[in-house]
Design a protein around this motif. Structure first.
Motif, short mmCIF file in Angstrom:
data_model
loop_
_atom_site.label_atom_id
_atom_site.label_comp_id
_atom_site.label_asym_id
_atom_site.label_seq_id
_atom_site.Cartn_x
_atom_site.Cartn_y
_atom_site.Cartn_z
N ASN A 175 2.64 -3.51 6.11
CA ASN A 175 1.18 -3.47 6.12
C ASN A 175 0.66 -4.54 7.07
OD1 ASN A 175 1.17 -2.96 2.53
ND2 ASN A 175 1.42 -1.47 4.16
N ILE A 219 0.85 -1.19 0.00
CA ILE A 219 0.00 0.00 0.00
C ILE A 219 0.88 1.24 0.00
CG2 ILE A 219 -1.80 1.25 1.21
CD1 ILE A 219 -2.56 -1.50 -0.01
N SER A 277 -7.97 3.25 4.72
CA SER A 277 -6.99 4.33 4.74
C SER A 277 -6.23 4.40 6.06
CB SER A 277 -7.68 5.68 4.50
OG SER A 277 -8.70 5.89 5.47
N ASN A 278 -6.40 3.36 6.91
CA ASN A 278 -5.75 3.34 8.21
C ASN A 278 -4.36 2.72 8.06
OD1 ASN A 278 -4.92 2.99 10.84
ND2 ASN A 278 -6.90 2.24 11.56
N THR A 279 -3.32 3.49 8.21
CA THR A 279 -1.96 2.98 8.00
C THR A 279 -1.30 2.51 9.29
OG1 THR A 279 -1.07 5.21 8.25
CG2 THR A 279 -1.59 4.46 6.00
N THR A 280 -2.00 2.68 10.43
CA THR A 280 -1.40 2.26 11.71
C THR A 280 -2.20 1.15 12.38
OG1 THR A 280 -2.60 4.02 12.89
CG2 THR A 280 -0.37 4.51 12.11
N ASN A 299 -9.27 -2.80 1.43
CA ASN A 299 -8.24 -1.86 1.87
C ASN A 299 -8.89 -0.64 2.49
OD1 ASN A 299 -6.23 0.64 0.70
ND2 ASN A 299 -5.38 -0.98 1.97
N THR A 348 -7.45 2.51 -1.50
CA THR A 348 -8.54 2.58 -0.53
C THR A 348 -9.85 2.10 -1.13
OG1 THR A 348 -7.47 4.45 0.58
CG2 THR A 348 -9.81 4.11 1.02
N SER A 402 -2.75 3.94 -3.32
CA SER A 402 -3.33 3.89 -1.98
C SER A 402 -4.35 2.77 -1.87
CB SER A 402 -3.98 5.23 -1.63
OG SER A 402 -5.08 5.48 -2.49
N THR A 451 -4.02 -2.18 7.73
CA THR A 451 -4.16 -1.64 6.38
C THR A 451 -5.27 -2.33 5.59
OG1 THR A 451 -1.77 -1.38 6.47
CG2 THR A 451 -2.82 -0.97 4.37
N TRP A 452 -5.50 -3.61 5.87
CA TRP A 452 -6.56 -4.37 5.19
C TRP A 452 -7.56 -4.86 6.22
CZ3 TRP A 452 -6.53 -4.70 -0.09
CH2 TRP A 452 -5.32 -4.43 -0.75
#
Length: 294
Positions: free
Chosen positions: A104, A74, A130-133, A128, A82, A80, A136-137
């Motif tokens: 990820n 990602i 938009s949360n990267t922390t 997917n 999303t 991205s 991610t999936w």
């Protein structure tokens, strides 16, 4: 004239970009409304390692071994992803480990994980976000092949002879004796310690002959969370001995799963001619491990 056509086309495109679009319908009720069938990419995978691509949508696995499917990395902007959805069906006799790319994660609940196993006959969907922390999936939907929330493992172990019998076998620690190990390869159980306690028969009380045994599994440690051992003692010899087995502990120690049990002879206590209740034969311990998944 060309300028007028250009302006008209621009206005028409602007209308499409800001309005609801319908296919085979004049009254779309969503951003995109399709009054008919919808097709997306379908692919059947037989290789045990597969990197899911940006153009994949529905994947079916029919390989002959355990497989690993890796989700795309990602990024930002056009990578991205999303809202992208992948659908995965396992029709093989092996499992699929669905894993996120480096950096990820998968979000099953509030705890992100790096992978998820799709068992035989099961289906999973991931989307997917938009949360990267926090993951991610999203593992948004799963269907198991049958309604079960329990994993089961079974094996038959050996109960060694008593240290106080007429043909005694001395006790040991630290796997000093290998004679009574069972299984092969990584699916093997070692008797790493044996402690015998002789019978006692007095005017005031009687204690049965018993033994404390610790078995150690040589394969990948079990997940002992919500795991419940069921143990029974068996006799496949010509001896009349009758035993009972009690669970003591199950824990992962030093990277190995260890099971400790107490086994006692209950058909009689003491001596009856040449028959000593401190048993001399090798008997069976039937072990069933059941783990509640959710």
């Amino acid at each position: 004239m060309k300028i007028k056509n250009f302006i008209a086309s621009f206005l028409l495109l602007s209308l499409f970009f800001n309005a609801q679009v319908g296919i085979k319908t004049s009254t779309p009720n969503s951003t995109l409304a399709v009054a008919g069938s919808l097709g997306a990419d379908y692919k059947q995978i037989s290789t045990t390692t597969y990197a899911i691509t940006a153009t994949d949508h529905y994947l079916t696995y029919n390989g002959t071994g355990n497989a690993t499917f890796t989700l795309p990395v990602i990024g930002t902007g056009t990578t991205s992803y999303t809202g992208r959805i992948y659908k995965i069906k396992n029709i093989s006799t092996s499992g699929i480990t669905l894993q996120a790319s480096s950096g990820n994660t998968l979000r099953i609940d509030n705890t992100p994980v790096t992978s998820f196993v799709i068992p035989t006959g099961a289906y999973a969907e991931v989307v997917n976000n938009s949360n990267t922390t926090g993951g991610t999936w999203d593992l948004s939907f799963t269907v198991l092949p049958k309604p079960s929330n329990v994993e089961i493992y079974g094996i038959q172990l050996s109960i060694p002879p008593h240290a106080g019998g007429t043909a005694p076998v001395a006790d040991w620690t630290n796997h000093a004796v290998t004679t009574y190990d069972t299984g092969t390869g990584t699916d093997a159980w070692w008797v790493i310690s044996k402690a015998s306690f002789a019978y006692a028969h007095t005017a005031n009380y009687s204690n049965a002959s018993r033994m404390t045994l610790t078995y150690e599994y040589q394969g990948t440690p079990f997940n002992v969370t919500n795991m419940y051992p069921i143990i029974t003692a068996g006799n496949n010899s010509s001896f009349p001995d009758v035993f009972t087995a009690s669970f003591v502990s199950l824990a992962n120690i030093g990277g190995k799963t260890r099971l400790t049990v107490s086994v006692s002879r209950i058909d009689f206590i003491g001596n009856n001619g040449s028959n000593n209740s401190n048993w001399t034969g090798t008997f069976l311990l039937n072990l069933l491990l059941a783990r509640k998944l959710y």
